[in-house]
Design a protein around this motif. Structure first.
Motif, PDB file in Angstrom:
ATOM      1  N   LYS A 120       0.748  -1.066  -0.057  1.00  0.00           N
ATOM      2  CA  LYS A 120       0.057   0.122  -0.015  1.00  0.00           C
ATOM      3  C   LYS A 120       0.833   1.286   0.047  1.00  0.00           C
ATOM      4  O   LYS A 120       0.567   2.251  -0.535  1.00  0.00           O
ATOM      5  N   LYS A 121       1.813   1.366   0.864  1.00  0.00           N
ATOM      6  CA  LYS A 121       2.980   2.199   0.898  1.00  0.00           C
ATOM      7  C   LYS A 121       3.391   2.615  -0.581  1.00  0.00           C
ATOM      8  O   LYS A 121       3.403   3.707  -0.994  1.00  0.00           O
ATOM      9  N   LYS A 122       4.071   1.561  -1.326  1.00  0.00           N
ATOM     10  CA  LYS A 122       4.591   1.761  -2.455  1.00  0.00           C
ATOM     11  C   LYS A 122       3.565   2.236  -3.740  1.00  0.00           C
ATOM     12  O   LYS A 122       3.602   3.132  -4.359  1.00  0.00           O
ATOM     13  N   TYR A 123       2.403   1.712  -3.409  1.00  0.00           N
ATOM     14  CA  TYR A 123       1.419   2.101  -4.442  1.00  0.00           C
ATOM     15  C   TYR A 123       0.870   3.604  -4.028  1.00  0.00           C
ATOM     16  O   TYR A 123       0.643   4.411  -5.120  1.00  0.00           O
ATOM     17  N   ALA A 124       0.942   4.189  -2.776  1.00  0.00           N
ATOM     18  CA  ALA A 124       0.597   5.438  -2.641  1.00  0.00           C
ATOM     19  C   ALA A 124       1.596   6.154  -2.943  1.00  0.00           C
ATOM     20  O   ALA A 124       1.218   7.568  -3.371  1.00  0.00           O
ATOM     21  N   LYS A 126       3.712   5.837  -5.715  1.00  0.00           N
ATOM     22  CA  LYS A 126       3.668   5.913  -7.177  1.00  0.00           C
ATOM     23  C   LYS A 126       2.328   6.926  -7.250  1.00  0.00           C
ATOM     24  O   LYS A 126       2.484   7.789  -8.307  1.00  0.00           O
ATOM     25  N   ARG A 127       1.341   6.707  -6.833  1.00  0.00           N
ATOM     26  CA  ARG A 127       0.245   7.782  -6.997  1.00  0.00           C
ATOM     27  C   ARG A 127       0.637   9.280  -6.650  1.00  0.00           C
ATOM     28  O   ARG A 127       0.369   9.924  -7.457  1.00  0.00           O
ATOM     29  N   LEU A 128       1.141   9.290  -5.563  1.00  0.00           N
ATOM     30  CA  LEU A 128       1.790  10.707  -5.149  1.00  0.00           C
ATOM     31  C   LEU A 128       2.667  11.144  -6.338  1.00  0.00           C
ATOM     32  O   LEU A 128       2.358  12.474  -6.851  1.00  0.00           O
ATOM     33  N   ALA A 130       2.655  10.310  -9.445  1.00  0.00           N
ATOM     34  CA  ALA A 130       1.916  10.715 -10.446  1.00  0.00           C
ATOM     35  C   ALA A 130       1.240  11.962 -10.499  1.00  0.00           C
ATOM     36  O   ALA A 130       1.083  12.637 -11.515  1.00  0.00           O
ATOM     37  N   ARG A 131       0.565  12.088  -9.431  1.00  0.00           N
ATOM     38  CA  ARG A 131      -0.261  13.399  -9.244  1.00  0.00           C
ATOM     39  C   ARG A 131       0.752  14.516  -9.177  1.00  0.00           C
ATOM     40  O   ARG A 131       0.266  15.464  -9.809  1.00  0.00           O
ATOM     41  N   LYS A 132       1.888  14.676  -8.733  1.00  0.00           N
ATOM     42  CA  LYS A 132       2.807  15.641  -8.747  1.00  0.00           C
ATOM     43  C   LYS A 132       3.199  15.986 -10.441  1.00  0.00           C
ATOM     44  O   LYS A 132       3.179  17.128 -10.622  1.00  0.00           O
ATOM     45  N   ARG A 134       1.453  15.076 -12.973  1.00  0.00           N
ATOM     46  CA  ARG A 134       0.239  15.564 -13.669  1.00  0.00           C
ATOM     47  C   ARG A 134       0.125  17.167 -13.237  1.00  0.00           C
ATOM     48  O   ARG A 134      -0.265  17.701 -14.142  1.00  0.00           O
TER      49      ARG A 134
END
Length: 154
Positions: A120-124, A126-128, A130-132, A134
């Motif tokens: 979950k931490k790794k996924y979070a 990666k999401r962060l 990607a959000r930055k 974007r």
């Protein structure tokens, strides 16, 4: 059940196999000194023991394995809820024993589940990221729109 080193290492894979689908194996490795902090409790247990020969044999084994004041035998235990095995390893044999034990762990490590929190931490993360990325792209596009474009003179 106190086993010799070879018996312990041959019984350990069967414990791992029993718990392959569900369950766990608890392995502890610690210094063994029967005259340590629990000396009084040990004396009482020896006094109560009916079979003094077996207890005496364990003490002789530990005395023979402990070479001096600085070197102690190592107690290795493996337990499932249904079965327990243990062994005493001499200081001279410890490196060879741990090498064989390490090989057994590597052979049976395929049943260990990955920690869900780490995933979950790794996924979070990666999401962060990607959000930055974007957000940076959108900011760049916004700046391009706001800057006056040089219009050709007609």
């Amino acid at each position: 059940m106190l086993a010799n080193n070879t018996e312990f290492l041959t019984a350990l894979p069967s414990l791992f196999g029993e718990t392959r689908e569900s369950g766990s194996v608890s392995v502890t490795i610690k210094r063994y000194d029967y005259q340590g902090v629990k000396h009084q409790r040990e004396k009482k247990r020896l006094a109560r023991a009916k079979n003094d020969g077996e207890e005496g044999a364990i003490h002789l084994l530990v005395d023979s394995l402990s070479l001096g004041d600085k070197e102690y035998a190592t107690l290795v235990r493996a337990a499932t809820p249904k079965k327990k095995i243990s062994t005493l390893v001499a200081p001279a044999d410890l490196d060879a024993f741990l090498a064989r034990y390490h090989g057994l762990l590597l052979a049976n490590v395929d049943t260990i589940k990955k920690n869900e929190r780490l995933r979950k931490k790794k996924y979070a993360a990666k999401r962060l990221a990607a959000r930055k990325a974007r957000g940076a792209r959108e900011k760049k596009a916004k700046l391009k729109k706001q800057s006056p474009a040089a219009a050709p003179d007609a």
